[in-house]
Design an enzyme around this catalytic site. Sequence first.
Site, mmCIF file in Angstrom:
data_model
loop_
_atom_site.group_PDB
_atom_site.id
_atom_site.type_symbol
_atom_site.label_atom_id
_atom_site.label_comp_id
_atom_site.label_asym_id
_atom_site.label_seq_id
_atom_site.Cartn_x
_atom_site.Cartn_y
_atom_site.Cartn_z
ATOM 1 N N CYS A 124 23.545 11.766 -11.876
ATOM 2 C CA CYS A 124 22.023 12.598 -12.294
ATOM 3 C C CYS A 124 22.125 13.127 -13.523
ATOM 4 O O CYS A 124 22.883 14.137 -13.739
ATOM 5 C CB CYS A 124 21.752 13.288 -11.188
ATOM 6 S SG CYS A 124 20.208 14.257 -11.674
ATOM 7 N N TYR A 131 11.577 8.195 -17.876
ATOM 8 C CA TYR A 131 11.243 7.960 -16.614
ATOM 9 C C TYR A 131 9.636 7.343 -16.709
ATOM 10 O O TYR A 131 9.253 6.673 -15.832
ATOM 11 C CB TYR A 131 11.525 9.198 -15.687
ATOM 12 C CG TYR A 131 12.710 9.438 -15.304
ATOM 13 C CD1 TYR A 131 13.159 8.850 -14.272
ATOM 14 C CD2 TYR A 131 13.790 10.202 -16.212
ATOM 15 C CE1 TYR A 131 14.472 9.138 -13.947
ATOM 16 C CE2 TYR A 131 15.065 10.285 -15.612
ATOM 17 C CZ TYR A 131 15.301 9.843 -14.477
ATOM 18 O OH TYR A 131 16.647 10.040 -14.080
#
Length: 336
Positions: free
Chosen positions: A49, A180
């Site tokens: 992450c 994203y």
Amino acid sequence: MSDAGAGSYVEQGEFRRDTNYITTRITADGSEGYPVEPGRYRLVAARACPWANRTLIVRRLLGLEPVLSVGLCGPTHDKLSWTFDLDPGGVDPVLGIHRLRDAYLARFPDYPRGITVPALVEIGTGQVVTNDYAQMTLDFSTEWAAYHRAGAPDLYPEARRDEIDELNREVFREVNNGVYRCGFAGSQDAYDAAYTRLFTALDRLSERLSTQRYLVGDTITEADVRLFTTLARFDPVYHGHFKCNRSKLSEMPVLWAYARDLFHTPGFGDTIDFAQIKEHYYAVHRDINPTAIIPDGPDLSNWLTPHHRDQLGGRPFGEGTPPPPPHPAERVPPIA
């Protein structure tokens, strides 16, 4: 729930990140009920992450390992939670839990949001304290200062905080979250707009970095940490998986050299596990990659090539020194 952001959604085709986090802070004076104390908390992170990767870098750079232990989740997770798949029996050896969700529910039995990393957990109670990743690393630099190693860099110098904060907001909005916005766009128009915003920002950062080694001043700061974790994932994941494919990072000369410079700096590249990064994105994001096939490429040996950024001057650690090598238990596999 992935690092796309638990609770994030698509509105009129555009990806929207849920930025509501547990904002309790661990402070030097304990004003919010959680004082800074060696051994009291455990940082739960995942190397896959980018948001958690920031905390691993800052913890390394500042030398907080002796006072703040780390629990690492595996690169994949189910719909309920990140899990401790890397530990024997799938149980964190300090917290004694299989799912990070257990720490959230221990404090908030009806916790309504997704379970995210990084998170700071109070070991004694097993309760999550905060998952506010943006504030977390700033507090490592300020509230935890009494426990910094000798020679730790000043990642958040007081005289430049306004500049760092402004740049961090832009990098988050246009780059960290911008990839994203491309990858999870729900319409062609939304994707096209996101794509343009992302590469406009990357071009602007390239221009800034063409004449200076680091984003703010002549040493590494929090701003470099926040940009680096996105750049490190660009070619292995974002270029293909998220359709951020105008250019590879390795085709953007200034940003590519800048990213390699940081990668070669102790505390940065030695937190990057490319295999876990690829496994997470390609296996978890089934809406984008329904087959969960993880690509074999790209060849990552180019990260080891010379960057020549030292010709711009600057001193990575300012008046400080590099961190020592990571503890054997926290080492990442070398690039083949």
